[in-house]
Design a protein around this motif. Sequence first.
Motif, short mmCIF file in Angstrom:
data_model
loop_
_atom_site.label_atom_id
_atom_site.label_comp_id
_atom_site.label_asym_id
_atom_site.label_seq_id
_atom_site.Cartn_x
_atom_site.Cartn_y
_atom_site.Cartn_z
N ALA A 286 71.70 -80.16 26.81
CA ALA A 286 72.90 -79.99 25.83
C ALA A 286 72.95 -80.57 24.72
O ALA A 286 72.04 -81.41 24.52
CB ALA A 286 74.24 -80.11 26.57
N ASP A 287 73.46 -80.27 23.59
CA ASP A 287 73.32 -80.69 22.30
C ASP A 287 73.91 -82.25 22.53
O ASP A 287 74.52 -82.74 23.23
CB ASP A 287 74.35 -80.03 21.51
CG ASP A 287 74.37 -80.61 20.05
OD1 ASP A 287 74.97 -81.93 19.88
OD2 ASP A 287 73.87 -80.12 19.20
N GLU A 441 79.62 -72.38 18.62
CA GLU A 441 80.37 -73.49 19.25
C GLU A 441 80.82 -73.10 20.64
O GLU A 441 80.88 -73.98 21.42
CB GLU A 441 81.77 -73.74 18.27
CG GLU A 441 82.57 -75.14 18.86
CD GLU A 441 83.83 -75.40 17.74
OE1 GLU A 441 83.96 -76.60 17.58
OE2 GLU A 441 84.43 -74.25 17.41
N SER A 442 81.07 -71.87 21.03
CA SER A 442 81.69 -71.46 22.20
C SER A 442 80.57 -71.14 23.32
O SER A 442 80.63 -71.57 24.23
CB SER A 442 82.74 -70.14 21.95
OG SER A 442 82.11 -69.21 21.38
N ARG A 443 79.60 -70.15 22.73
CA ARG A 443 78.48 -69.95 23.58
C ARG A 443 77.67 -71.15 23.73
O ARG A 443 76.97 -71.26 25.02
CB ARG A 443 77.68 -68.74 23.12
CG ARG A 443 76.27 -68.43 23.78
CD ARG A 443 75.81 -67.32 22.88
NE ARG A 443 74.41 -66.90 23.61
CZ ARG A 443 74.55 -65.87 24.50
NH1 ARG A 443 75.53 -65.20 24.74
NH2 ARG A 443 73.27 -65.59 25.20
N TYR A 444 77.12 -71.96 22.88
CA TYR A 444 76.30 -73.11 23.15
C TYR A 444 76.77 -74.27 23.19
O TYR A 444 75.99 -75.48 23.30
CB TYR A 444 75.18 -73.04 22.14
CG TYR A 444 74.55 -71.76 21.79
CD1 TYR A 444 73.76 -71.13 22.99
CD2 TYR A 444 74.39 -71.03 20.63
CE1 TYR A 444 73.30 -69.92 22.72
CE2 TYR A 444 73.88 -69.96 20.50
CZ TYR A 444 73.10 -69.12 21.43
OH TYR A 444 72.66 -68.01 21.34
N ARG A 445 78.16 -74.60 22.97
CA ARG A 445 78.86 -75.91 23.10
C ARG A 445 78.13 -76.93 21.98
O ARG A 445 77.92 -77.95 22.04
CB ARG A 445 78.68 -76.57 24.34
CG ARG A 445 79.22 -75.81 25.43
CD ARG A 445 80.86 -75.65 25.36
NE ARG A 445 81.18 -74.91 26.70
CZ ARG A 445 81.82 -75.29 27.74
NH1 ARG A 445 81.22 -76.55 28.18
NH2 ARG A 445 82.28 -74.30 28.48
N TYR A 477 68.26 -88.84 30.47
CA TYR A 477 67.43 -88.49 29.34
C TYR A 477 67.72 -87.38 28.52
O TYR A 477 68.48 -86.68 29.36
CB TYR A 477 65.79 -88.37 30.07
CG TYR A 477 65.49 -89.23 30.98
CD1 TYR A 477 64.79 -90.49 30.29
CD2 TYR A 477 65.98 -89.57 32.31
CE1 TYR A 477 64.19 -91.50 31.05
CE2 TYR A 477 65.70 -90.70 32.96
CZ TYR A 477 64.43 -91.50 32.45
OH TYR A 477 64.11 -92.67 33.02
N LEU A 478 67.45 -87.26 27.41
CA LEU A 478 67.76 -86.36 26.52
C LEU A 478 66.65 -85.48 25.65
O LEU A 478 65.68 -85.87 25.72
CB LEU A 478 68.73 -86.73 25.39
CG LEU A 478 70.15 -87.10 25.61
CD1 LEU A 478 70.21 -88.24 26.42
CD2 LEU A 478 71.15 -87.34 24.29
N THR A 479 66.96 -84.26 25.84
CA THR A 479 65.71 -83.24 25.30
C THR A 479 66.45 -82.35 24.39
O THR A 479 67.72 -81.94 24.51
CB THR A 479 64.95 -82.61 26.30
OG1 THR A 479 64.14 -82.17 25.78
CG2 THR A 479 65.90 -81.77 27.00
N GLY A 480 65.69 -81.65 23.47
CA GLY A 480 66.33 -80.61 22.67
C GLY A 480 66.44 -80.92 21.01
O GLY A 480 65.81 -81.94 20.70
N ALA A 481 66.95 -80.08 20.48
CA ALA A 481 67.10 -80.22 19.11
C ALA A 481 67.47 -81.49 18.49
O ALA A 481 67.55 -81.94 17.22
CB ALA A 481 67.74 -78.93 18.39
N GLY A 482 68.73 -81.82 19.15
CA GLY A 482 69.57 -82.96 18.73
C GLY A 482 68.87 -84.30 18.95
O GLY A 482 69.28 -85.29 18.57
N THR A 483 67.85 -84.47 19.51
CA THR A 483 67.11 -85.48 20.04
C THR A 483 65.85 -85.65 19.31
O THR A 483 65.38 -84.72 18.33
CB THR A 483 66.64 -85.55 21.53
OG1 THR A 483 65.84 -84.62 21.89
CG2 THR A 483 67.76 -85.21 22.39
N HIS A 484 65.09 -86.71 19.30
CA HIS A 484 63.63 -86.90 18.91
C HIS A 484 62.60 -86.00 19.33
O HIS A 484 62.62 -85.68 20.78
CB HIS A 484 63.18 -88.43 19.05
CG HIS A 484 61.89 -88.71 18.47
ND1 HIS A 484 61.62 -88.76 17.24
CD2 HIS A 484 60.63 -88.90 19.19
CE1 HIS A 484 60.11 -88.92 17.27
NE2 HIS A 484 59.75 -89.12 18.43
N PRO A 485 61.84 -85.37 18.86
CA PRO A 485 61.76 -85.19 17.38
C PRO A 485 62.48 -84.59 16.40
O PRO A 485 62.53 -84.63 15.17
CB PRO A 485 60.23 -85.10 17.12
CG PRO A 485 59.98 -84.20 18.11
CD PRO A 485 60.78 -84.64 19.44
#
Length: 518
Positions: A286-287, A441-445, A477-485
């Motif tokens: 998630a974001d 905002e609604s579909r992807y939070r 752990y976090l992954t995806g666009a909001g994390t590094h890189p």
Amino acid sequence: MTKIDTSMTPAPNAHAIVVGAGLGGLASAMRLGARGYRVTVIDRLDVPGGRGSAIWKDGHRFDLGPTIVTVPQVFKELWAACGRDFHSEVDLRALDPFYEIRWPDGSVFTARQDGEAMREEVRRLSPGDLAGYDKFIKDSEARYWFGFEDLGRRSMHKLWDLIQVLPRFAMLRADRSVYAHAAKRVKDERLRMALSFHPLFIGGDPFNVTSMYILVSHLEKEFGVHYAMGGVAEMARCMGNVIKDQGGVLRMKTDVDEIVVQNGRATGVRLASGETIDADVVVSNADAGFTYNHLLRNHSRKRWTAKKLRKSRWSMGLYVWYFGTKGTANMWKDVGHHTILNGPRYRGLVRDIFLKGKLADDMSLYVHRPSVTDPTAAPEGDDTFYVLSPVPHLGHDQATDWSLVSDSYREKMIKVLDEQLIPGFADRITAQETFTPDTFESRYRSPFGTGFSIEPRILQSAWFRPHNVSEEVDGLYLTGAGTHPGAGLPGVISSAEVLSQLVPDPEYLPVHQKVAAE
């Protein structure tokens, strides 16, 4: 007295939960499954892919998010880590040209992989800028090796990781913006735009994002630009199949409401239905803002507080119009797979979007016409289009009320497209769908309806960005666009690679217990 560390204990059949079936979550699940974890991926949508999913209407497939694949070797390496061959499962087609950039004065720049063809384009537009362009490409390669192959493929969660690379940052002038670096090398404003707009693909303001991101020019030249037949949604489906073949489970149409924390450690998730699922490891795709503000809302946070996240600079929003046209496959012969239509302003429009939060009357458009490459995108003889306009996110003062202006904004978009690219198209429209920042905002939070999470400015990148291993909660752990890189397909796939380096092997998971023995 000898201290014996028993903080690692056997944990056969260890369970990992991945929250979110976006590309970063799917890649993380594949890597953890390959290492022996029993993986459950949970997503509120009905199909995997997250922003890379698709919807179908009247025979048209609307690819909702990413439209191109760059640095395909990161996918090849991901599949290889799972003992599989990427190219036998995903049909990638090299695009030539990559895209065409058009300006209001009628001038055009065609981007291709061939170096001499690109130099000829520069020579045609502005002969005096050829030497500066050559220097820019060399600059781009240096930043690629440092920014992507080095920093982008290892964790940056320790302050020492940042301190060690500061001299290199300084030498490469990471303090300078992408646009400023392009302006240093070439004088023609059209070329400055053509060499600096790429951060918009990952949600960044070219006039403020660190010049490290000029690395995109090198990776396009070196590896090309590709399209996945069936769209990125087909790639996501293949990733889901790998996870299932590993024994993993995809639970779609299932909403995670909270990450369960006990004694400072993530121990599972609680669903919106009230069901609790236990896990040894929790991965959030998630974001990052949603993860900390909502999924961890009942856990105190030291760094990623609501206040810090609110004060962060976020990427722009997106207005995306998807539509199909009847009987147009042989029309508009000069319109290829990707076209960028520039409005009359570059700097002014970007400032309105990112800094002023103002919805401008003029616009620049990114036009995707997948049906010229992929016949599965539209019924025979028809076309499918995706037209994207960067707009302000919803977090600005006096945010745009899209329920009031969406239709009128689309009418402005129709006028631009009709006059500059595909005349007469509006009378041939069949199926259509519109996404506004409200939809994101609604579909992807997505916080503030942003298209790409936290903006990749220099003080919001690397160590400054949400880490792949959470400093707030153990076992998370976090992954995806909001994390590094960062955002973009290579970024989110690399975030899974970095995460996999940080998660312990399943047979040896920490239990936070030390026993002293004589």
